[in-house]
Motif scaffolding. Sequence first.
Motif: not given
Length: 203
Positions: A113-133
């Motif tokens: 679960a930690g590896i998957l959470i790290l991937g989620l944090v990476y995507v979150w910090r990169k801004g891919d979860l924000e609809w308006i870039k």
Amino acid sequence: MNEVSQISEFGKIFIFLIVGFISVGITLFLSKLLSPNKPNPEKLSSYECGEEPVGSAWMPFNTRFYVIALIFLLFDVEMIFIFPWATVYANKELIAADSRWGVFTLIEMFIFAGILILGLVYVWRKGDLEWIKPKPITPQVNTSIPMLLYNKLNEQQQAFKVKGFSLQNEVAVVSKTAVTPTTNVIAKKPMFKPSFKKPAADE
């Protein structure tokens, strides 16, 4: 007297698959045979939740949908692995057989679960979860070239000013070229002449 089963477990699964394929095929065949086929423009039009379809179906699709779908699929697969783990994690028989079973499986699932959470944090910090870039950030590069040279180069480029477009100037240039007689253009000779060496004769 106990009878030995002639069909293995894999054989039962194979029979189940065969019965499933046959039942689906028979259902599709009967629906094709019995259902009326009367197509019209209303039936052939695309369905948009009861709304009238407007425009072409070939339209640009936002790629962020795919990013969100991939992230959802990632954590959906995680749930598929966590559910069977949760059913056998605290199994008393397994813990009685080896007391290290509970601690080992708990640490293993935390790592997964930690590896998957790290991937989620990476995507979150990169801004891919924000609809308006957010606004693009200009990258800063560390270089040993002093800033004065860049400023000097920019000043030299500013010395060459682009002339503004004027229709009157263009008409004057066209009229002058029309009045001047045509001159024969002398073709320039090539700067070098290619030379080809003959292959040496075989001795």
